[in-house]
Design a protein around this motif. Structure first.
Motif, PDB file in Angstrom:
ATOM      1  N   HIS A  96       0.615  -1.425   0.349  1.00  0.00           N
ATOM      2  CA  HIS A  96       0.047  -0.358   0.067  1.00  0.00           C
ATOM      3  C   HIS A  96       0.677   1.080   0.583  1.00  0.00           C
ATOM      4  O   HIS A  96       0.277   2.136  -0.835  1.00  0.00           O
ATOM      5  CB  HIS A  96      -0.835  -0.038   1.170  1.00  0.00           C
ATOM      6  CG  HIS A  96      -2.066  -0.812   1.265  1.00  0.00           C
ATOM      7  ND1 HIS A  96      -2.714  -0.879   0.470  1.00  0.00           N
ATOM      8  CD2 HIS A  96      -1.643  -2.142   1.594  1.00  0.00           C
ATOM      9  CE1 HIS A  96      -3.933  -1.813   0.408  1.00  0.00           C
ATOM     10  NE2 HIS A  96      -3.471  -3.069   1.003  1.00  0.00           N
ATOM     11  N   TYR A  97       2.520   1.168   0.722  1.00  0.00           N
ATOM     12  CA  TYR A  97       3.065   2.562   0.392  1.00  0.00           C
ATOM     13  C   TYR A  97       2.800   3.046  -1.284  1.00  0.00           C
ATOM     14  O   TYR A  97       3.277   3.936  -0.839  1.00  0.00           O
ATOM     15  CB  TYR A  97       4.027   2.537   1.425  1.00  0.00           C
ATOM     16  CG  TYR A  97       3.942   2.668   2.609  1.00  0.00           C
ATOM     17  CD1 TYR A  97       2.934   2.263   3.792  1.00  0.00           C
ATOM     18  CD2 TYR A  97       4.837   3.797   3.665  1.00  0.00           C
ATOM     19  CE1 TYR A  97       2.725   3.194   5.119  1.00  0.00           C
ATOM     20  CE2 TYR A  97       5.189   3.932   4.968  1.00  0.00           C
ATOM     21  CZ  TYR A  97       3.589   3.973   5.631  1.00  0.00           C
ATOM     22  OH  TYR A  97       3.838   4.398   7.213  1.00  0.00           O
ATOM     23  N   LEU A 248     -11.938   2.820   6.030  1.00  0.00           N
ATOM     24  CA  LEU A 248     -10.771   3.230   6.017  1.00  0.00           C
ATOM     25  C   LEU A 248      -9.717   4.250   4.892  1.00  0.00           C
ATOM     26  O   LEU A 248      -9.438   5.333   5.282  1.00  0.00           O
ATOM     27  CB  LEU A 248      -9.260   1.738   5.676  1.00  0.00           C
ATOM     28  CG  LEU A 248      -9.701   1.109   7.366  1.00  0.00           C
ATOM     29  CD1 LEU A 248      -8.384  -0.378   6.320  1.00  0.00           C
ATOM     30  CD2 LEU A 248      -9.193   1.322   7.588  1.00  0.00           C
ATOM     31  N   GLN A 249     -12.033   4.644   4.199  1.00  0.00           N
ATOM     32  CA  GLN A 249     -12.038   5.758   3.426  1.00  0.00           C
ATOM     33  C   GLN A 249     -11.918   7.008   4.534  1.00  0.00           C
ATOM     34  O   GLN A 249     -12.091   8.390   4.179  1.00  0.00           O
ATOM     35  CB  GLN A 249     -12.671   5.806   2.333  1.00  0.00           C
ATOM     36  CG  GLN A 249     -14.419   5.953   2.817  1.00  0.00           C
ATOM     37  CD  GLN A 249     -14.589   3.817   3.293  1.00  0.00           C
ATOM     38  OE1 GLN A 249     -14.031   3.679   4.382  1.00  0.00           O
ATOM     39  NE2 GLN A 249     -15.611   3.788   3.010  1.00  0.00           N
ATOM     40  N   ALA A 250     -12.527   6.490   5.951  1.00  0.00           N
ATOM     41  CA  ALA A 250     -12.841   7.786   6.947  1.00  0.00           C
ATOM     42  C   ALA A 250     -11.494   8.534   7.284  1.00  0.00           C
ATOM     43  O   ALA A 250     -10.222   8.536   6.608  1.00  0.00           O
ATOM     44  CB  ALA A 250     -13.747   8.177   8.010  1.00  0.00           C
ATOM     45  N   ARG A 288      -9.921  11.390  -0.959  1.00  0.00           N
ATOM     46  CA  ARG A 288     -10.307  10.030  -0.859  1.00  0.00           C
ATOM     47  C   ARG A 288     -10.493   9.657  -2.608  1.00  0.00           C
ATOM     48  O   ARG A 288     -10.322   8.127  -3.356  1.00  0.00           O
ATOM     49  CB  ARG A 288     -11.911   9.858  -0.360  1.00  0.00           C
ATOM     50  CG  ARG A 288     -12.164   9.577   0.953  1.00  0.00           C
ATOM     51  CD  ARG A 288     -13.680   8.765   1.069  1.00  0.00           C
ATOM     52  NE  ARG A 288     -13.886  10.859   1.169  1.00  0.00           N
ATOM     53  CZ  ARG A 288     -14.018  11.020   2.881  1.00  0.00           C
ATOM     54  NH1 ARG A 288     -13.730  10.665   3.104  1.00  0.00           N
ATOM     55  NH2 ARG A 288     -15.022  12.380   2.918  1.00  0.00           N
ATOM     56  N   LYS A 289     -10.174  11.135  -3.252  1.00  0.00           N
ATOM     57  CA  LYS A 289      -9.704   9.958  -4.592  1.00  0.00           C
ATOM     58  C   LYS A 289      -8.379   9.736  -5.360  1.00  0.00           C
ATOM     59  O   LYS A 289      -8.467   9.129  -5.846  1.00  0.00           O
ATOM     60  CB  LYS A 289     -10.159  11.627  -5.908  1.00  0.00           C
ATOM     61  CG  LYS A 289     -10.537  11.462  -6.862  1.00  0.00           C
ATOM     62  CD  LYS A 289     -10.493  12.963  -7.812  1.00  0.00           C
ATOM     63  CE  LYS A 289     -10.558  12.411  -9.558  1.00  0.00           C
ATOM     64  NZ  LYS A 289     -11.182  13.121 -10.174  1.00  0.00           N
ATOM     65  N   MET A 294      -8.746   2.979   0.647  1.00  0.00           N
ATOM     66  CA  MET A 294      -8.196   3.851   2.299  1.00  0.00           C
ATOM     67  C   MET A 294      -7.340   4.930   2.438  1.00  0.00           C
ATOM     68  O   MET A 294      -5.860   5.131   3.529  1.00  0.00           O
ATOM     69  CB  MET A 294      -6.497   2.097   2.920  1.00  0.00           C
ATOM     70  CG  MET A 294      -7.310   1.207   2.961  1.00  0.00           C
ATOM     71  SD  MET A 294      -5.842  -0.502   2.665  1.00  0.00           S
ATOM     72  CE  MET A 294      -5.012   0.011   3.904  1.00  0.00           C
ATOM     73  N   ALA A 295      -7.636   5.543   2.308  1.00  0.00           N
ATOM     74  CA  ALA A 295      -7.290   7.460   2.394  1.00  0.00           C
ATOM     75  C   ALA A 295      -6.547   7.988   3.559  1.00  0.00           C
ATOM     76  O   ALA A 295      -6.039   8.884   4.082  1.00  0.00           O
ATOM     77  CB  ALA A 295      -8.480   7.983   1.412  1.00  0.00           C
ATOM     78  N   GLY A 296      -7.686   7.159   4.695  1.00  0.00           N
ATOM     79  CA  GLY A 296      -8.010   7.573   6.645  1.00  0.00           C
ATOM     80  C   GLY A 296      -6.658   6.689   7.064  1.00  0.00           C
ATOM     81  O   GLY A 296      -5.861   7.634   7.455  1.00  0.00           O
ATOM     82  N   TRP A 297      -6.373   5.525   6.026  1.00  0.00           N
ATOM     83  CA  TRP A 297      -4.582   5.459   6.829  1.00  0.00           C
ATOM     84  C   TRP A 297      -4.072   5.748   5.733  1.00  0.00           C
ATOM     85  O   TRP A 297      -2.370   6.605   7.124  1.00  0.00           O
ATOM     86  CB  TRP A 297      -4.554   3.458   6.447  1.00  0.00           C
ATOM     87  CG  TRP A 297      -3.672   3.215   7.093  1.00  0.00           C
ATOM     88  CD1 TRP A 297      -1.833   3.510   7.309  1.00  0.00           C
ATOM     89  CD2 TRP A 297      -3.259   1.937   7.997  1.00  0.00           C
ATOM     90  NE1 TRP A 297      -1.492   2.249   7.675  1.00  0.00           N
ATOM     91  CE2 TRP A 297      -2.534   1.253   7.510  1.00  0.00           C
ATOM     92  CE3 TRP A 297      -4.594   0.926   7.013  1.00  0.00           C
ATOM     93  CZ2 TRP A 297      -2.428   0.099   8.565  1.00  0.00           C
ATOM     94  CZ3 TRP A 297      -4.013  -0.642   8.060  1.00  0.00           C
ATOM     95  CH2 TRP A 297      -3.120  -1.092   8.262  1.00  0.00           C
ATOM     96  N   ALA A 298      -3.428   6.358   5.053  1.00  0.00           N
ATOM     97  CA  ALA A 298      -2.742   6.879   3.855  1.00  0.00           C
ATOM     98  C   ALA A 298      -2.340   7.981   4.520  1.00  0.00           C
ATOM     99  O   ALA A 298      -1.284   8.984   4.960  1.00  0.00           O
ATOM    100  CB  ALA A 298      -2.927   6.838   2.307  1.00  0.00           C
TER     101      ALA A 298
END
Length: 330
Positions: A96-97, A248-250, A288-289, A294-298
């Motif tokens: 993911h990284y 995880l997109q939050a 998110r876009k 998994m935007a919240g994690w990133a």
């Protein structure tokens, strides 16, 4: 006491950034031994990293086999499972990284230092009430409030070096009408009402079953349900969705996150005095876009990289990384 071991490359898990980045408030770092002492899942843990492994000791626990949904496992494997779930170690973070780095040059730079930042999989009750305590507050005072909740309404687990540790309270223990006045005496201020009223609402709505229903909902629906609780606004709702409900997109947006977005991604937002509802949505949707589901994690990696207290630890983190490499070569 001997140490148990879980194979885990240090690039996949960085304890410092993960446990000291504002996700959880019950971990303390022993700098001399580079160990962490903390509480989750009715258990007192001691953690450290050594080469390609996460090492742990269970200091004390109130866990019963029936609590873990894995009653067929041996005791040591139960605790191993709890840790793996807590750090979401089944997920290959390196992949993911790499994906996020290809999408965003700023992330590519940040992740060189802040590798292995894990999104903790927390228990919803602790997560929710900890973040009610976090409103208009700083980390040391949040930690103090969380410990007061545990001391007065949780169950005693064990005593370590003269300090007694307690589990996080059951939701029913916070719902009693007398809780608000007691918490005001303990210095919780207006948060006392939010805690008692929200706990009472959750009990009325089914407790654990209600939280489970939020996990099964779509992210935006779960967020709206959380905002029906006393004292829960968009940011706290997003924290709960992200950190304990598997959405995880939050992406929780505060003034700090706004500054990251305005300075690096959305320049037309620079110079605003407050984060409006429209801005909040725009910032979340932008990331998110950019990053996907998994935007919240990133974005948590960017958040950690930008925190002053973690920046001040850069030298320590570099030393830690180099020491792990040396251990691997032995």
């Amino acid at each position: 006491m001997s140490w148990n071991k879980i194979l885990c490359n240090y690039k996949e898990l960085q304890l410092f950034g993960t446990l000291n980045g504002g996700q959880s408030f019950r971990w303390k770092h022993d700098k001399d031994n580079d160990e962490w002492l903390g509480v989750f899942s009715k258990t007192v843990w001691r953690l450290k990293q050594n080469g390609d492994s996460l090492q742990y000791q269970v200091i004390g626990s109130l866990h019963k086999k029936t609590d873990t949904n894995c009653s067929n496992l041996k005791e040591d494997l139960i605790y191993e499972k709890l840790l793996k779930d807590y750090f979401r170690l089944d997920l290959n973070l390196g992949e993911h990284y790499k994906e996020w780095s290809e999408k965003d040059k700023l992330f590519e730079t940040a992740c060189q230092q802040f590798y292995g930042i894990r999104m903790l999989h927390q228990e919803p009750v602790e997560n929710l009430f900890s973040f009610i305590c976090s409103q208009n507050n700083h980390i040391s005072r949040i930690s103090t409030m969380v410990e007061k909740l545990c001391t007065h309404y949780g169950d005693e687990i064990c005593t370590v070096d003269g300090v007694t540790y307690y589990s996080f309270p059951q939701i029913e223990n916070l719902a009693d009408n007398k809780v608000e006045s007691k918490l005001r005496e303990l210095g919780f201020g207006y948060r006392a009402k939010f805690i008692q009223k929200s706990a009472a609402q959750i009990v009325d709505w089914g407790g654990d079953k209600w939280f489970k229903s939020l996990q099964d909902m779509k992210y935006k629906d779960a967020k709206q349900e959380l905002m029906k609780l006393h004292g829960i606004g968009p940011k706290v709702a997003d924290c709960i969705c992200l950190m304990s409900l598997n959405h995880l997109q939050a992406l929780p947006v505060d003034t700090h996150v706004y500054q990251i977005a305005a300075q690096n991604y959305l320049p037309h937002l620079r110079g605003k005095k407050n984060v409006t509802d429209k801005m909040y949505t725009e910032i979340g949707d932008h990331f998110r876009k950019l990053y996907g589901e998994m935007a919240g994690w990133a974005h948590t990696v960017l958040f950690c990289a930008d925190l002053k207290k973690l920046k001040n630890k850069d030298d320590n983190l570099l030393t830690e990384g180099e020491s792990q490499k040396k251990k691997r070569r032995k």
